[in-house]
Design an enzyme around this catalytic site. Structure first.
Site, short mmCIF file in Angstrom:
data_model
loop_
_atom_site.label_atom_id
_atom_site.label_comp_id
_atom_site.label_asym_id
_atom_site.label_seq_id
_atom_site.Cartn_x
_atom_site.Cartn_y
_atom_site.Cartn_z
N LYS A 21 40.25 44.98 49.90
CA LYS A 21 40.72 45.44 48.48
C LYS A 21 40.16 47.01 48.51
CE LYS A 21 38.43 42.35 45.89
NZ LYS A 21 38.19 41.51 47.03
N GLN A 27 32.70 30.31 40.14
CA GLN A 27 32.98 29.73 41.30
C GLN A 27 33.36 30.61 42.19
OE1 GLN A 27 33.19 26.40 42.75
NE2 GLN A 27 32.27 25.35 40.85
N PRO A 28 32.80 30.67 43.56
CA PRO A 28 33.49 31.56 44.43
C PRO A 28 34.83 31.19 44.87
CG PRO A 28 32.13 29.88 45.60
CD PRO A 28 31.96 29.58 44.12
N TYR A 63 35.65 31.02 48.23
CA TYR A 63 35.50 30.23 49.46
C TYR A 63 33.96 29.79 49.66
CZ TYR A 63 34.56 35.25 50.89
OH TYR A 63 34.14 36.32 51.16
N TYR A 64 33.84 28.76 50.38
CA TYR A 64 32.52 28.23 50.06
C TYR A 64 31.73 28.49 51.45
CZ TYR A 64 34.03 25.86 46.02
OH TYR A 64 34.64 25.77 44.70
N GLU A 67 37.60 41.58 63.66
CA GLU A 67 36.87 42.48 62.52
C GLU A 67 35.79 42.84 63.28
OE1 GLU A 67 37.54 41.75 58.38
OE2 GLU A 67 38.60 39.83 58.71
N HIS A 112 29.62 35.41 43.16
CA HIS A 112 30.84 34.90 42.12
C HIS A 112 30.25 33.29 42.03
CE1 HIS A 112 34.08 38.00 42.48
NE2 HIS A 112 33.34 38.38 41.47
N HIS A 143 28.41 34.42 50.29
CA HIS A 143 28.84 35.89 50.44
C HIS A 143 28.38 36.49 49.17
CE1 HIS A 143 32.13 33.88 48.70
NE2 HIS A 143 32.63 35.02 48.36
N VAL A 144 27.96 37.79 49.27
CA VAL A 144 27.59 38.66 48.25
C VAL A 144 28.38 39.95 48.23
CG1 VAL A 144 25.57 40.02 47.52
CG2 VAL A 144 25.02 37.93 48.73
#
Length: 325
Positions: free
Chosen positions: A200, A263-264, A266-267, A178, A261, A270-271
């Site tokens: 998204k 809980q996120p 994935y750990y 990416e 978030h 990230h914002v």
């Protein structure tokens, strides 16, 4: 701990099947030629066999389907794309109409637009694991009030016992994947981050703007790890992220919501940067996070955080075993 549609990678990882020239591919093959950027791909879903419909969201016009491709487990997400203002004239002029109801001045029609204006965004996760299947399965929700002690005794051991892969994040940070989608990067190992559009967002309508910033530091799992030592990082993300969005998309900071978030899904810290149209479940505004840490360096180690968990989430079982839910 699912985001819907979130990049939907790691267990949120989107891995789209692409064709080979010699034979019909098995999904997830590494050496398939790239058909991104407008080129038409072979229909890798022609052999998709449906096992079950995991969830249907009429609000988001999305359906999540579990099945197989070439005998490999797969999850397919079908999402109606939003209408664009610059296509309206063609929709009105070239569509077919069938009236279903008329009452006084009100008429309801079924409209069939030209095929190229009736696209369905299709996400293929293949090969998919049981974690992917569970992630998208419709489930009853429960509210959890997680104290700082709960995090140390229940949540953190659960996270450390699971195989939550974030290799796809490292691929982005290392530009192995990416790289062409990156909008901005600050390479500083302590305060730097990479900013790119979330899957998204189709990048066509600013009303749906959605970008994600991934920090270069790899030892910050979530909001719970943040202390006042991380304020330079958070301030840098807020300032440069907003500036980049203003420059790239002409979207002023007063129209961008920036949050984390918990809980996120994935750990790896990230914002999220979104337009004001997105909901805020599980969201903690970055400005609030910064002010809280300025007032109390250990704020997120001590405070109680409330969030929802799905009925089949193993973390919920841990809280029940501890008598906390």
């Amino acid at each position: 701990m699912a985001d819907t549609g979130k990049r939907e990678v790691c267990e949120d990882a989107d891995e789209t099947c692409k064709p080979t020239a010699a034979k019909r591919p098995k999904c997830g093959a590494e050496n398939q030629p790239d058909c991104d950027g407008g080129g038409e791909c072979a229909n890798v879903l022609s052999g998709f066999k449906v096992k079950s419909v995991l969830r249907v969201s009429t609000r988001d016009k999305t359906i999540f389907i579990h099945g197989t491709v070439e005998d490999q487990e797969a999850v397919v997400i079908l999402e109606k794309t939003p209408m664009r203002q610059d296509n309206l004239a063609e929709i009105f002029q070239k569509s077919r109409l069938k009236r279903t109801t008329k009452n006084d001045i009100y008429s309801i029609y079924q409209l069939q637009p030209p095929a190229h204006l009736n696209e369905i965004k299709t996400t293929v996760i293949c090969p998919a694991t049981q974690k992917h299947v569970k992630k998208y399965l419709s489930q009853e929700m429960f509210l959890v009030e997680e104290t700082g002690e709960d995090y140390l005794s229940t949540t953190l051991p659960y996270i450390e016992s699971q195989s939550f892969s974030v290799q796809w994040v490292y691929n982005i940070l290392e530009k192995k994947a990416e790289a062409d989608r990156i909008v901005f990067e600050d390479p500083d190992p302590d305060t730097g981050f990479v900013l790119l559009p979330d899957f998204k967002w189709d990048q066509k309508q600013l009303d749906d703007l959605y970008l994600t910033a991934f920090v270069h530091q790899r030892n910050i799992k979530s909001l719970r790890d943040l202390t006042s030592d991380h304020l330079p990082l958070l301030r840098n993300i807020s300032k440069k992220g907003k500036e980049s969005i203003q420059k790239q998309y002409c979207m002023p900071a007063c129209k961008v919501r920036v949050y984390l978030h918990y809980q996120p899904s994935y750990y790896h810290l990230h914002v999220h940067f979104t337009s004001l149209n997105y909901g805020l479940e599980r969201a903690h505004l970055l400005t609030d996070v910064i002010m809280n840490l300025e007032a109390d360096p250990q704020y997120y180690q001590n405070r109680t955080i409330t969030y929802t968990l799905r009925a089949d989430d193993n973390l919920l079982l841990r809280f029940r075993d501890a008598g906390r839910c």
